[in-house]
Design a protein around this motif. Sequence first.
Motif, PDB file in Angstrom:
ATOM      1  N   ALA A  31       0.849  -1.185   0.000  1.00 28.68           N
ATOM      2  CA  ALA A  31       0.000   0.000   0.000  1.00 28.68           C
ATOM      3  C   ALA A  31       0.884   1.234   0.000  1.00 28.68           C
ATOM      4  O   ALA A  31       1.899   1.280   0.692  1.00 28.68           O
ATOM      5  N   ASP A  32       0.487   2.213  -0.796  1.00 32.81           N
ATOM      6  CA  ASP A  32       1.164   3.506  -0.774  1.00 32.81           C
ATOM      7  C   ASP A  32       0.612   4.299   0.394  1.00 32.81           C
ATOM      8  O   ASP A  32      -0.560   4.147   0.762  1.00 32.81           O
ATOM      9  N   GLY A  33       1.456   5.149   0.973  1.00 30.43           N
ATOM     10  CA  GLY A  33       0.960   5.936   2.086  1.00 30.43           C
ATOM     11  C   GLY A  33       1.819   7.130   2.420  1.00 30.43           C
ATOM     12  O   GLY A  33       2.959   7.251   1.970  1.00 30.43           O
ATOM     13  N   CYS A  34       1.237   7.996   3.237  1.00 30.80           N
ATOM     14  CA  CYS A  34       1.996   9.122   3.777  1.00 30.80           C
ATOM     15  C   CYS A  34       3.000   8.547   4.784  1.00 30.80           C
ATOM     16  O   CYS A  34       2.870   7.385   5.209  1.00 30.80           O
ATOM     17  N   GLU A  35       3.975   9.314   5.162  1.00 33.28           N
ATOM     18  CA  GLU A  35       5.003   8.813   6.081  1.00 33.28           C
ATOM     19  C   GLU A  35       4.399   8.383   7.411  1.00 33.28           C
ATOM     20  O   GLU A  35       4.804   7.370   7.980  1.00 33.28           O
ATOM     21  N   ARG A  49       8.647  -4.177   4.407  1.00 34.47           N
ATOM     22  CA  ARG A  49       9.690  -3.359   3.786  1.00 34.47           C
ATOM     23  C   ARG A  49       9.068  -2.059   3.316  1.00 34.47           C
ATOM     24  O   ARG A  49       7.875  -1.997   3.058  1.00 34.47           O
ATOM     25  N   VAL A  50       9.891  -1.052   3.195  1.00 35.71           N
ATOM     26  CA  VAL A  50       9.390   0.248   2.751  1.00 35.71           C
ATOM     27  C   VAL A  50      10.284   0.776   1.628  1.00 35.71           C
ATOM     28  O   VAL A  50      11.507   0.627   1.678  1.00 35.71           O
ATOM     29  N   PHE A  51       9.650   1.356   0.617  1.00 36.60           N
ATOM     30  CA  PHE A  51      10.356   1.910  -0.537  1.00 36.60           C
ATOM     31  C   PHE A  51       9.781   3.288  -0.848  1.00 36.60           C
ATOM     32  O   PHE A  51       8.565   3.477  -0.822  1.00 36.60           O
ATOM     33  N   ALA A  52      10.640   4.214  -1.160  1.00 38.29           N
ATOM     34  CA  ALA A  52      10.197   5.561  -1.519  1.00 38.29           C
ATOM     35  C   ALA A  52       9.575   5.557  -2.905  1.00 38.29           C
ATOM     36  O   ALA A  52      10.044   4.858  -3.805  1.00 38.29           O
ATOM     37  N   LEU A  53       8.521   6.329  -3.080  1.00 43.56           N
ATOM     38  CA  LEU A  53       7.936   6.534  -4.398  1.00 43.56           C
ATOM     39  C   LEU A  53       8.840   7.501  -5.169  1.00 43.56           C
ATOM     40  O   LEU A  53       9.606   8.255  -4.564  1.00 43.56           O
ATOM     41  N   PRO A  54       8.766   7.504  -6.498  1.00 43.02           N
ATOM     42  CA  PRO A  54       9.670   8.344  -7.296  1.00 43.02           C
ATOM     43  C   PRO A  54       9.622   9.841  -6.947  1.00 43.02           C
ATOM     44  O   PRO A  54      10.628  10.525  -7.038  1.00 43.02           O
ATOM     45  N   HIS A  55       8.486  10.340  -6.538  1.00 45.92           N
ATOM     46  CA  HIS A  55       8.342  11.772  -6.239  1.00 45.92           C
ATOM     47  C   HIS A  55       8.546  12.092  -4.754  1.00 45.92           C
ATOM     48  O   HIS A  55       8.366  13.237  -4.341  1.00 45.92           O
ATOM     49  N   PRO A  57      10.060  12.963  -1.063  1.00 46.33           N
ATOM     50  CA  PRO A  57      11.181  13.784  -0.605  1.00 46.33           C
ATOM     51  C   PRO A  57      12.347  12.889  -0.170  1.00 46.33           C
ATOM     52  O   PRO A  57      12.140  11.746   0.229  1.00 46.33           O
ATOM     53  N   ALA A  58      13.538  13.408  -0.268  1.00 45.65           N
ATOM     54  CA  ALA A  58      14.728  12.642   0.107  1.00 45.65           C
ATOM     55  C   ALA A  58      14.604  12.127   1.538  1.00 45.65           C
ATOM     56  O   ALA A  58      14.194  12.852   2.435  1.00 45.65           O
ATOM     57  N   GLY A  59      14.930  10.858   1.737  1.00 43.28           N
ATOM     58  CA  GLY A  59      14.937  10.264   3.066  1.00 43.28           C
ATOM     59  C   GLY A  59      13.597   9.774   3.562  1.00 43.28           C
ATOM     60  O   GLY A  59      13.482   9.347   4.713  1.00 43.28           O
ATOM     61  N   ALA A  60      12.555   9.787   2.735  1.00 47.95           N
ATOM     62  CA  ALA A  60      11.214   9.400   3.183  1.00 47.95           C
ATOM     63  C   ALA A  60      11.181   7.962   3.695  1.00 47.95           C
ATOM     64  O   ALA A  60      10.659   7.693   4.783  1.00 47.95           O
ATOM     65  N   PHE A  65      11.030   3.958   8.160  1.00 47.33           N
ATOM     66  CA  PHE A  65      11.657   2.807   8.808  1.00 47.33           C
ATOM     67  C   PHE A  65      12.044   3.134  10.247  1.00 47.33           C
ATOM     68  O   PHE A  65      11.774   2.356  11.167  1.00 47.33           O
ATOM     69  N   LYS A  66      12.666   4.279  10.455  1.00 43.13           N
ATOM     70  CA  LYS A  66      13.081   4.675  11.804  1.00 43.13           C
ATOM     71  C   LYS A  66      11.884   4.843  12.728  1.00 43.13           C
ATOM     72  O   LYS A  66      11.924   4.443  13.890  1.00 43.13           O
TER      73      LYS A  66
END
Length: 90
Positions: A31-35, A49-55, A57-60, A65-66
Motif C-alpha cells: 500500500a502507498d501511504g503518507c510517512e 519493507r518500505v520503498f520511496a515513491l519516485p516523487h 522527498p529525500a529520506g522518506a 523505517f526509523k
Amino acid sequence: MARCPAALPTDHTPCAGPAAVTVLDADNAGADGCEHHAARLLAILDRGRVFALPHAPAGAAHRVFKAAAPQDERLNRLADAISTSPAMPC
C-alpha cells in the motif's frame, strides 16, 4: 477528506502529507501511504519493507523505517544485514 491506503481502519489520525512510500509485506502485497500511516503500518508487519515513491522527498523511506522500528529492533536488523552481506573484495 480521503486518507491514504496505508491508513489502518482503526487509526483515525489524518494523513501527514501526500503518499510518499510503498509498504510491502512478506508476500509483496503493498500500500502507498503518507510517512505517518506508512510507519504505523510497517510497525505491525512481520518482515515488512518500505520503498520511496519516485516523487518522494529525500529520506522518506528512511524516516518511515526509523519511526516504525524500536531502537533495539533496528540494531538487530542492521546486525543481521551486516552478518549476511556478501564479502566485499579488497
